[in-house]
Design an enzyme around this catalytic site. Sequence first.
Site, PDB file in Angstrom:
ATOM      1  N   ARG A  72       0.752  -1.259  -0.660  1.00  9.65           N
ATOM      2  CA  ARG A  72      -0.041   0.325  -0.037  1.00  9.65           C
ATOM      3  C   ARG A  72       0.558   1.293  -0.024  1.00  9.65           C
ATOM      4  NH1 ARG A  72      -5.332  -0.186   0.444  1.00  9.65           N
ATOM      5  NH2 ARG A  72      -5.668   1.953   0.722  1.00  9.65           N
ATOM      6  N   GLN A 104     -10.138   9.727   7.409  1.00 12.82           N
ATOM      7  CA  GLN A 104     -10.411   8.288   7.907  1.00 12.82           C
ATOM      8  C   GLN A 104      -8.819   7.597   6.930  1.00 12.82           C
ATOM      9  OE1 GLN A 104     -13.877   6.026   7.813  1.00 12.82           O
ATOM     10  NE2 GLN A 104     -14.454   7.698   6.938  1.00 12.82           N
ATOM     11  N   ASN A 105      -8.610   8.314   5.895  1.00  8.96           N
ATOM     12  CA  ASN A 105      -7.649   7.962   5.524  1.00  8.96           C
ATOM     13  C   ASN A 105      -6.152   7.727   6.147  1.00  8.96           C
ATOM     14  OD1 ASN A 105      -9.374   8.200   3.670  1.00  8.96           O
ATOM     15  ND2 ASN A 105      -8.815   9.966   2.356  1.00  8.96           N
ATOM     16  N   HIS A 134      -7.111   7.515  11.360  1.00 12.55           N
ATOM     17  CA  HIS A 134      -6.692   6.446  11.671  1.00 12.55           C
ATOM     18  C   HIS A 134      -5.531   6.744  11.415  1.00 12.55           C
ATOM     19  CE1 HIS A 134     -10.980   4.551  10.288  1.00 12.55           C
ATOM     20  NE2 HIS A 134     -11.078   4.525  11.299  1.00 12.55           N
ATOM     21  N   CYS A 145       8.730   0.180  22.440  1.00 12.61           N
ATOM     22  CA  CYS A 145       9.347   1.713  22.811  1.00 12.61           C
ATOM     23  C   CYS A 145       8.149   2.375  23.384  1.00 12.61           C
ATOM     24  CB  CYS A 145      10.897   2.376  23.656  1.00 12.61           C
ATOM     25  SG  CYS A 145      11.362   2.316  22.189  1.00 12.61           S
ATOM     26  N   CYS A 166      13.250  -0.633  15.680  1.00 11.52           N
ATOM     27  CA  CYS A 166      13.507   0.752  16.223  1.00 11.52           C
ATOM     28  C   CYS A 166      14.412   1.471  16.309  1.00 11.52           C
ATOM     29  CB  CYS A 166      12.357   0.540  17.157  1.00 11.52           C
ATOM     30  SG  CYS A 166      12.906   2.160  18.386  1.00 11.52           S
ATOM     31  N   GLY A 206     -17.139  10.815   0.254  1.00 18.73           N
ATOM     32  CA  GLY A 206     -16.229   8.563  -0.006  1.00 18.73           C
ATOM     33  C   GLY A 206     -15.944   8.384   0.575  1.00 18.73           C
ATOM     34  N   SER A 208     -17.694   5.177   2.813  1.00 16.14           N
ATOM     35  CA  SER A 208     -18.793   3.875   3.012  1.00 16.14           C
ATOM     36  C   SER A 208     -19.590   3.842   4.619  1.00 16.14           C
ATOM     37  CB  SER A 208     -18.177   1.936   3.343  1.00 16.14           C
ATOM     38  OG  SER A 208     -17.433   1.806   4.250  1.00 16.14           O
ATOM     39  N   ALA A 250     -15.332  12.155  -6.233  1.00 13.74           N
ATOM     40  CA  ALA A 250     -15.160  13.442  -5.727  1.00 13.74           C
ATOM     41  C   ALA A 250     -14.459  14.677  -6.330  1.00 13.74           C
ATOM     42  CB  ALA A 250     -13.972  12.824  -4.732  1.00 13.74           C
TER      43      ALA A 250
HETATM   44  P1  OAD Z   1     -13.922   2.235   1.431  1.00 13.41           P
HETATM   45  O1  OAD Z   1     -13.704   1.649   1.167  1.00 13.41           O
HETATM   46  O2  OAD Z   1     -15.153   0.726   2.767  1.00 13.41           O
HETATM   47  O3  OAD Z   1     -15.330   3.649   0.722  1.00 13.41           O
HETATM   48  C1  OAD Z   1     -15.042   3.726  -0.095  1.00 13.41           C
HETATM   49  C2  OAD Z   1     -16.216   4.579  -0.187  1.00 13.41           C
HETATM   50  O4  OAD Z   1     -16.075   5.419  -1.273  1.00 13.41           O
HETATM   51  C3  OAD Z   1     -17.203   4.098  -0.779  1.00 13.41           C
HETATM   52  O5  OAD Z   1     -18.543   3.929  -0.208  1.00 13.41           O
HETATM   53  C4  OAD Z   1     -17.229   3.956  -2.324  1.00 13.41           C
HETATM   54  O6  OAD Z   1     -18.645   4.268  -2.718  1.00 13.41           O
HETATM   55  C5  OAD Z   1     -16.091   5.961  -2.379  1.00 13.41           C
HETATM   56  N1  OAD Z   1     -15.972   5.663  -3.482  1.00 13.41           N
HETATM   57  C6  OAD Z   1     -15.416   4.635  -4.570  1.00 13.41           C
HETATM   58  N2  OAD Z   1     -14.947   5.417  -5.922  1.00 13.41           N
HETATM   59  C7  OAD Z   1     -15.608   6.848  -5.002  1.00 13.41           C
HETATM   60  C8  OAD Z   1     -15.016   8.089  -5.544  1.00 13.41           C
HETATM   61  N3  OAD Z   1     -14.145   8.200  -7.005  1.00 13.41           N
HETATM   62  N4  OAD Z   1     -15.077   9.583  -5.440  1.00 13.41           N
HETATM   63  C9  OAD Z   1     -16.057   9.511  -3.962  1.00 13.41           C
HETATM   64  N5  OAD Z   1     -16.306   8.627  -3.304  1.00 13.41           N
HETATM   65  C10 OAD Z   1     -15.838   7.548  -3.883  1.00 13.41           C
HETATM   66  O7  OAD Z   1     -12.975   3.285   2.747  1.00 13.41           O
HETATM   67  P2  OAD Z   1     -13.486   4.094   3.855  1.00 13.41           P
HETATM   68  O8  OAD Z   1     -14.885   4.280   4.866  1.00 13.41           O
HETATM   69  O9  OAD Z   1     -12.048   5.426   4.003  1.00 13.41           O
HETATM   70  O10 OAD Z   1      -9.684   1.170   8.281  1.00 13.41           O
HETATM   71  O11 OAD Z   1     -13.479   2.908   4.650  1.00 13.41           O
HETATM   72  C11 OAD Z   1     -13.099   3.144   6.698  1.00 13.41           C
HETATM   73  C12 OAD Z   1     -12.408   2.651   7.178  1.00 13.41           C
HETATM   74  O12 OAD Z   1     -11.819   1.184   6.520  1.00 13.41           O
HETATM   75  C13 OAD Z   1     -10.850   2.710   6.798  1.00 13.41           C
HETATM   76  O13 OAD Z   1     -10.099   4.257   7.362  1.00 13.41           O
HETATM   77  C14 OAD Z   1      -9.322   1.632   6.892  1.00 13.41           C
HETATM   78  C15 OAD Z   1     -10.805   0.395   6.570  1.00 13.41           C
HETATM   79  O14 OAD Z   1     -10.523  -0.554   7.087  1.00 13.41           O
HETATM   80  C16 OAD Z   1      -8.794   1.412   9.016  1.00 13.41           C
HETATM   81  O15 OAD Z   1      -7.230   0.538   8.356  1.00 13.41           O
HETATM   82  C17 OAD Z   1      -8.643   1.813  10.345  1.00 13.41           C
END
Ligand code: OAD
Length: 259
Positions: A72, A104-105, A134, A145, A166, A206, A208, A250
Amino acid sequence: MTASADIARAHALLAAAERVLVLTGAGVSAESGVPTFRGAGGLWRDYRAEELATPGAFARDPRLVWEWYGWRRAKVAECTPNAAHLALARLALARPGRVRLVTQNVDELHADAARQVAAELGADPAPAIPLELHGSIFRARCTRCGTRAVSRDPIDASSRETLPRCATCGGPMRPDVVWFGESLDERVLGEAFELAAAASACLVVGTSAVVQPAASLASVTARAGGAVIEINPDETPLTPYADVSIRSGAVAAVPEILG
Ligand code: OAD
């Protein structure tokens, strides 16, 4: 409502709002080339994020988890902010302190956009640097540590022995991100909820909206009487609470509603 009426309504709500909270998820970075977690291409070698982003997965197989994060990290390192990140950074710099970004990114593309736009304007990027709920994929933290290290270098996950160690105590490092089953940083979370309660509008781009507690932020704004505007090509659990839902990517929608 037609799409252009939705855009006009979103524009008007944001222009009138005294305070705006912008909440973003992986979808805001999708058009920069960063894979989302739950959409097409969200799987890595058939693993879901919930199977790898956990303390248990790291305890069982740190090499596999670091390999995923290395993959990633390399992907994100090739990506640059898109027009949505840049428009949001311009908005936050134009209304410092009154528009706040919460993400959340873990890809740091909002911070990259903040620095890019601030450099163009000769301004301080701070008002456009987001609260990172996150963590960041470019930070690691010592499991022994707690020392943190910032790096964009590739990860060598060819064996346990080559994984990041570390610099202070030699202990094993882990990605400095919040995993499933872990608590978010209390200070960061408290600030995000305060911003949500004080916002006259919450712009959600963007996500879910299935991962808590981030998914609740917009409903806090709604309960306090603020407007909720959602930009997402798909419906989400937030859609029923949204005053305006713009079914679009977006990059097309964000600059348009902010223009
Ligand atoms: P998701 O992958 O769950 O959701 C991405 C969202 O973006 C979906 O609802 C898509 O429909 C939407 N999407 C896709 N393409 C898009 C675009 N071009 N413009 C706008 N929206 C678009 O990602 P998150 O909601 O960020 O956590 O997920 C939440 C958390 O779950 C993340 O922070 C991560 C993940 O596991 C951790 O790693 C702790």
